[in-house]
Design a protein around this motif. Structure first.
Motif, PDB file in Angstrom:
ATOM      1  N   PRO A  61       0.828  -1.211   0.000  1.00 27.76           N
ATOM      2  CA  PRO A  61       0.000   0.000   0.000  1.00 27.76           C
ATOM      3  C   PRO A  61       0.865   1.266   0.000  1.00 27.76           C
ATOM      4  CG  PRO A  61      -0.731  -1.560   1.691  1.00 27.76           C
ATOM      5  CD  PRO A  61       0.591  -2.057   1.190  1.00 27.76           C
ATOM      6  N   VAL A  62       0.386   2.272  -0.712  1.00 28.25           N
ATOM      7  CA  VAL A  62       1.013   3.587  -0.656  1.00 28.25           C
ATOM      8  C   VAL A  62       0.509   4.339   0.567  1.00 28.25           C
ATOM      9  CG1 VAL A  62       1.203   5.821  -1.839  1.00 28.25           C
ATOM     10  CG2 VAL A  62       1.345   3.695  -3.143  1.00 28.25           C
TER      11      VAL A  62
ATOM     12  N   LEU B 107      -6.669  21.308   8.754  1.00 24.78           N
ATOM     13  CA  LEU B 107      -5.771  20.183   8.990  1.00 24.78           C
ATOM     14  C   LEU B 107      -4.567  20.303   8.068  1.00 24.78           C
ATOM     15  CD1 LEU B 107      -5.014  17.339  10.115  1.00 24.78           C
ATOM     16  CD2 LEU B 107      -6.284  16.393   8.158  1.00 24.78           C
ATOM     17  N   GLY B 108      -3.372  20.241   8.635  1.00 17.12           N
ATOM     18  CA  GLY B 108      -2.158  20.191   7.846  1.00 17.12           C
ATOM     19  C   GLY B 108      -1.654  18.762   7.745  1.00 17.12           C
ATOM     20  N   VAL B 109      -1.371  18.305   6.528  1.00 18.21           N
ATOM     21  CA  VAL B 109      -0.814  16.976   6.296  1.00 18.21           C
ATOM     22  C   VAL B 109       0.663  17.155   5.965  1.00 18.21           C
ATOM     23  CG1 VAL B 109      -0.968  14.837   4.963  1.00 18.21           C
ATOM     24  CG2 VAL B 109      -3.039  16.173   5.433  1.00 18.21           C
ATOM     25  N   VAL B 110       1.527  16.596   6.785  1.00 23.05           N
ATOM     26  CA  VAL B 110       2.966  16.792   6.618  1.00 23.05           C
ATOM     27  C   VAL B 110       3.667  15.434   6.627  1.00 23.05           C
ATOM     28  CG1 VAL B 110       2.907  19.066   7.717  1.00 23.05           C
ATOM     29  CG2 VAL B 110       3.390  17.047   9.102  1.00 23.05           C
ATOM     30  N   GLY B 111       4.872  15.424   6.076  1.00 23.51           N
ATOM     31  CA  GLY B 111       5.675  14.208   6.040  1.00 23.51           C
ATOM     32  C   GLY B 111       6.717  14.313   4.951  1.00 23.51           C
TER      33      GLY B 111
ATOM     34  N   ALA C 164       5.645  10.060   1.497  1.00 23.36           N
ATOM     35  CA  ALA C 164       4.967   9.660   2.732  1.00 23.36           C
ATOM     36  C   ALA C 164       3.527   9.228   2.498  1.00 23.36           C
ATOM     37  CB  ALA C 164       5.003  10.808   3.742  1.00 23.36           C
ATOM     38  N   GLY C 165       2.927   9.615   1.350  1.00 22.26           N
ATOM     39  CA  GLY C 165       1.528   9.288   1.083  1.00 22.26           C
ATOM     40  C   GLY C 165       0.605  10.492   1.154  1.00 22.26           C
ATOM     41  N   LYS C 166       1.164  11.693   1.232  1.00 25.24           N
ATOM     42  CA  LYS C 166       0.337  12.902   1.378  1.00 25.24           C
ATOM     43  C   LYS C 166      -0.569  13.109   0.173  1.00 25.24           C
ATOM     44  CE  LYS C 166       3.812  15.802   1.939  1.00 25.24           C
ATOM     45  NZ  LYS C 166       4.939  14.863   1.768  1.00 25.24           N
ATOM     46  N   SER C 167       0.007  13.087  -1.020  1.00 24.29           N
ATOM     47  CA  SER C 167      -0.797  13.332  -2.224  1.00 24.29           C
ATOM     48  C   SER C 167      -1.826  12.228  -2.438  1.00 24.29           C
ATOM     49  CB  SER C 167       0.105  13.461  -3.455  1.00 24.29           C
ATOM     50  OG  SER C 167       0.898  14.628  -3.371  1.00 24.29           O
ATOM     51  N   THR C 168      -1.469  11.002  -2.098  1.00 19.84           N
ATOM     52  CA  THR C 168      -2.426   9.893  -2.211  1.00 19.84           C
ATOM     53  C   THR C 168      -3.618  10.126  -1.306  1.00 19.84           C
ATOM     54  OG1 THR C 168      -0.715   8.281  -2.811  1.00 19.84           O
ATOM     55  CG2 THR C 168      -2.753   7.419  -1.861  1.00 19.84           C
TER      56      THR C 168
ATOM     57  N   LEU D  29       2.540  11.801   8.279  1.00 15.16           N
ATOM     58  CA  LEU D  29       2.658  10.537   7.561  1.00 15.16           C
ATOM     59  C   LEU D  29       4.130  10.228   7.299  1.00 15.16           C
ATOM     60  CD1 LEU D  29      -0.127  10.973   4.828  1.00 15.16           C
ATOM     61  CD2 LEU D  29      -0.272   9.581   6.903  1.00 15.16           C
ATOM     62  N   LYS D  30       4.453   8.947   7.310  1.00 14.69           N
ATOM     63  CA  LYS D  30       5.789   8.484   6.937  1.00 14.69           C
ATOM     64  C   LYS D  30       5.658   7.103   6.316  1.00 14.69           C
ATOM     65  CE  LYS D  30      10.367   7.267   8.748  1.00 14.69           C
ATOM     66  NZ  LYS D  30      11.169   7.046   9.975  1.00 14.69           N
TER      67      LYS D  30
END
Length: 260
Positions: free
Chosen positions: A21-22, A36-40, A44-48, A213-214
């Motif tokens: 899985p991505v 919400l901020g999505v960081v990594g 890391a899977g942010k765009s997914t 995410l990582k």
């Protein structure tokens, strides 16, 4: 435009013909009107995750709910009246004016090839005014600066009258002034917003909550001041992170160095 809760329940996604899985099982809830901020790190899977949120890809497991409703139970047209996205990829030379581009945001509300009606034009006018674009309304998109283009793309998204707005790296490739303009805009929109950011300090300053995410795995979710510890940031980004508290403002700022 009225903000809505966004609930992500056990979503994951795996590319075709890939055993890995991505994005692994991810769960969180954002109350209406929060950012919400999505960081990594890269990969890391942010765009997914963002593609699952704006219904470009369907999760292999789990649900994405806006206002308690699964977005995949809606038609694409109805989903576009609830969720709007501003992506990194912009056409460099739309042969359209600013007003014409913003008017495209009204497409989900029109049938077939019907022309824009009075309500559509009123919404477009309101959005142009809200984002200080009225003076640019008749300008060709290709003549605008990077910051102005970004505002136009946000305006087009707002013309959809969404409840949730997704922003994929909205400050990417912008100079400092235009970055500050975009961030100021995010803070005053009043929508439920999910924004992916590379700049951890910017995320901490702008966002009510942060998801880290990582390697496709969630590392933590919560308010940035509580979540972003030196150790978590160090482990996630493979750097030495140290949070410094600024005495005058009461805010904090991360400094980074490479491990020895």
């Amino acid at each position: 435009m009225k903000a809505a809760d966004l609930a992500v329940r056990d979503v994951s996604w795996t590319p075709a013909k890939s055993p890995q899985p991505v994005l692994h099982s991810t769960t969180f809830t954002i109350s209406a009107g929060r950012v919400l901020g999505v960081v990594g790190p890269n990969g890391a899977g942010k765009s997914t995750l963002l593609r699952l949120l704006y219904r470009f890809q369907k999760p292999q497991t789990g649900q994405v709910l806006v206002g308690g409703q699964d977005i995949w139970s809606l038609t694409a047209r109805d989903a576009a009246t609830r969720i709007a996205a501003v992506l990194q990829e912009q056409a460099s030379a739309f042969d359209l004016t600013v007003r014409e581009i913003v008017r495209l945001g009204r497409t989900p509300y029109r049938s077939g090839f019907a022309a824009a009606g009075k309500k559509d034009e009123n919404v477009v006018d309101g959005v142009l005014e809200q984002l200080n674009l009225l003076e640019l309304a008749h300008r060709d998109f290709s003549t605008l600066s990077g910051g102005e283009r970004q505002r136009v793309m946000v305006a087009r998204a707002l013309a959809q009258e969404p409840q949730v707005l997704i922003l994929d790296e909205p400050t990417n490739h912008l100079d400092v002034r235009h970055q500050l303009e975009v961030i100021a805009l995010i803070q005053k929109l009043g929508l439920t917003i999910v924004v992916s950011l590379h700049d951890l300090n910017m995320a901490a300053r702008v966002c009510d909550d942060v998801l880290i995410l990582k390697d496709g795995y969630p590392q933590g979710f919560g308010p940035p001041q509580a979540l972003l510890s030196d150790q978590l940031v160090t482990d996630t980004f493979q750097v030495v992170a140290q949070r410094e508290h600024l005495s005058l403002s009461g805010a904090s700022h991360f400094s980074f160095s490479l491990p020895e």
